[in-house]
Scaffold this motif. Structure first.
Motif, PDB file in Angstrom:
ATOM      1  N   HIS A  11       0.845  -1.198   0.000  1.00 29.28           N
ATOM      2  CA  HIS A  11       0.000   0.000   0.000  1.00 29.28           C
ATOM      3  C   HIS A  11       0.879   1.246   0.000  1.00 29.28           C
ATOM      4  CE1 HIS A  11      -3.014   2.947   1.248  1.00 29.28           C
ATOM      5  NE2 HIS A  11      -3.948   2.041   0.946  1.00 29.28           N
TER       6      HIS A  11
ATOM      7  N   TYR B 187      -1.270  -5.026   1.768  1.00 33.32           N
ATOM      8  CA  TYR B 187      -2.688  -4.922   2.115  1.00 33.32           C
ATOM      9  C   TYR B 187      -3.573  -5.897   1.356  1.00 33.32           C
ATOM     10  CZ  TYR B 187      -3.239  -2.120  -2.163  1.00 33.32           C
ATOM     11  OH  TYR B 187      -3.249  -1.688  -3.474  1.00 33.32           O
ATOM     12  N   ARG B 188      -3.263  -6.146   0.075  1.00 30.13           N
ATOM     13  CA  ARG B 188      -4.094  -7.088  -0.679  1.00 30.13           C
ATOM     14  C   ARG B 188      -3.948  -8.506  -0.132  1.00 30.13           C
ATOM     15  NH1 ARG B 188      -3.265  -5.052  -6.993  1.00 30.13           N
ATOM     16  NH2 ARG B 188      -4.249  -2.995  -6.708  1.00 30.13           N
TER      17      ARG B 188
END
Length: 463
Positions: free
Chosen positions: A347, A354-355
């Motif tokens: 991010h 984050y993914r």
């Protein structure tokens, strides 16, 4: 021999300085509390009773055995963590010493360990929460209290609290490691205070006569309990997963690992001694809240309520740290090309994967909501013990093949300490059930299929 191609340590360090690098914000205090956050939870609030049924008061020795096994491995972890302070834990270390195939296998094992740990603990957390709510006169719809088939004779379909709590924790982990650490630190202080309260109150109700039959099932019972209670110490390796986000890895990582581990060994032995001193060990059969049961047995119901609250808080931190560790391992494997690139996207603001966090967190939440995972609990142990054997072997291999590397922390008495670590871990593995071994082999077969069909060709070392 490309199956055993190795990634150089210099390449790993260079990669950790690129645009996919993570932010270094953690110190010794943060790492120690991160370890305590993962270790003090299901083990102290649930496995103390399970182990007592298996070993009697000898559970104290069982905790000492499993704790020392972890301590031997922790010394090996500390050398690697300071030598290769990048994300990925034992997967990264295996890649540098034992080759890509072994690194893939151990990374695949760690996915099993951390993912199931989050899901299993979320289900246990849900039970404690519902017990607390019922004490306040609040009840959830029965269909939303557990996974389908989890409670015999009761029509349940989905464990809503288990699902919801993992989603909330995923949000904090995705926001940033420092934010996660702050939440973890507060909760660790609360649950540690609760455990100390149990010790202070409970010690006055101990009856030494309950310890006279110290090992009712002999050494076999003690060793079997050690194989079960080994789960109680899982989490110190999650500290190593934060290597790339540590301010001063050479100093902070060894201290964080060893401090958290030895504090927990002491707490487990003291708590199990007091529990079995208050309650005859056979009465822990089928009890999911052994610590609070001991206080109820002593007539201290008000303290038992605090213990239940501490268990709820304690399990939150276990889930947070395990999810944190899982995402960092997936991040490292993706950065090497062994998993799809979506897992290594960082991010731009929070500098976190984050993914990967949301993908893994969502899967863990769904598993906790729809699948009864109690029969898979031992698989967490077998995957971790395999990882510990490989990291101990890696120390010996790297000392032989690259003795010139600057080691800021050196495992003492090599090869004796690594060999002892391997021997104890293999011994504990032999005490696990045959069904656990069969399930583990199935998981391993799936992982090898993915490696040969996808990961081997897309590895960045394939050039």
């Amino acid at each position: 021999m490309d199956l055993f191609r190795k990634k150089s340590i210099s390449a790993m360090m260079q990669q950790a300085q690129t645009g996919t690098a993570l932010k270094r914000t953690l110190g010794t205090w943060d790492l120690t509390l991160l370890g305590l956050g993962a270790i003090i939870g299901t083990g102290i609030f649930v496995l103390t009773g399970t182990g007592a049924v298996t070993a009697g008061p000898g559970i104290m020795i069982s905790f000492l055995i499993s704790g020392l096994a972890c301590a031997l491995t922790a010394l090996c972890y500390a050398e690697f963590a300071t030598l290769v302070p990048v994300s990925g834990s034992v997967y990264t270390f295996a890649y540098a010493t034992l080759g890509e195939l072994i690194a893939w296998i151990i990374g695949w094992d760690l996915i099993l360990e951390y993912l199931l740990a989050v899901s299993l603990v979320s289900a246990g957390w849900s039970g404690y929460l519902q017990s607390l709510l019922q004490g306040l006169g609040i009840s959830l719809p029965t269909a939303l209290t557990a996974a389908h088939g989890a409670v015999p004779g009761v029509e349940t379909w989905f464990n809503l609290p288990a699902f919801a709590v993992v989603i909330v924790i995923t949000f904090f982990v995705a926001r940033g490691v420092k934010e996660s650490a702050r939440v973890n630190n507060i909760m660790v202080l609360i649950k540690t205070a609760v455990v100390i309260l149990f010790v202070i109150v409970g010690i006055g109700y101990v009856k030494p006569d309950n310890w006279h039959n110290f090992m009712p099932f002999g050494l076999e019972g003690v060793f079997s309990a050690a194989a079960i209670t080994f789960t109680a110490f899982l989490g110190f390796d999650a500290v190593v997963a934060a290597a790339e986000e540590t301010k001063n890895p050479a100093k902070d990582l060894p201290r964080g690992i060893m401090y958290s581990l030895f504090i927990c060994i002491l707490l487990y032995i003291v708590v199990s001694a007091i529990m079995t001193g208050i309650v005859p060990f056979a009465e822990f059969e089928g009890v999911a809240h052994p610590v609070s049961l001991a206080l109820q047995y002593a007539g201290q119901d008000w303290v038992a309520g605090f213990i239940d609250l501490g268990a709820i808080v304690g399990m939150l931190t276990v889930m947070l740290v395990m999810l944190f560790g899982q995402t960092r391992i997936a991040f490292a494997m993706s950065r090497d090309g062994l998993l799809p690139s979506v897992f290594s996207k960082v991010h731009p603001k929070f500098q976190t994967p984050y993914r990967a966090t949301w993908i893994i967190g969502s899967v863990a939440a769904l598993l906790g909501g729809i699948v009864p995972l109690d029969r898979l609990a031992e698989m967490i142990n077998i995957g971790t013990l395999t990882a510990f054997v490989l990291i101990s072997l890696g120390v010996i291999v790297l000392r032989k093949t690259q003795p010139e590397l600057p080691r800021k922390f050196r495992t003492p008495a090599v090869p004796f300490v690594p060999l002892m670590s391997m021997a104890v871990c293999i011994f504990l593995m032999t005490n696990l059930s045959a069904s656990t071994w069969y399930a583990f082999l199935i998981w391993l077969t799936i992982g090898l299929s993915i490696y040969f069909l996808y990961s081997r060709k897309r590895s960045h070392l394939n050039g």
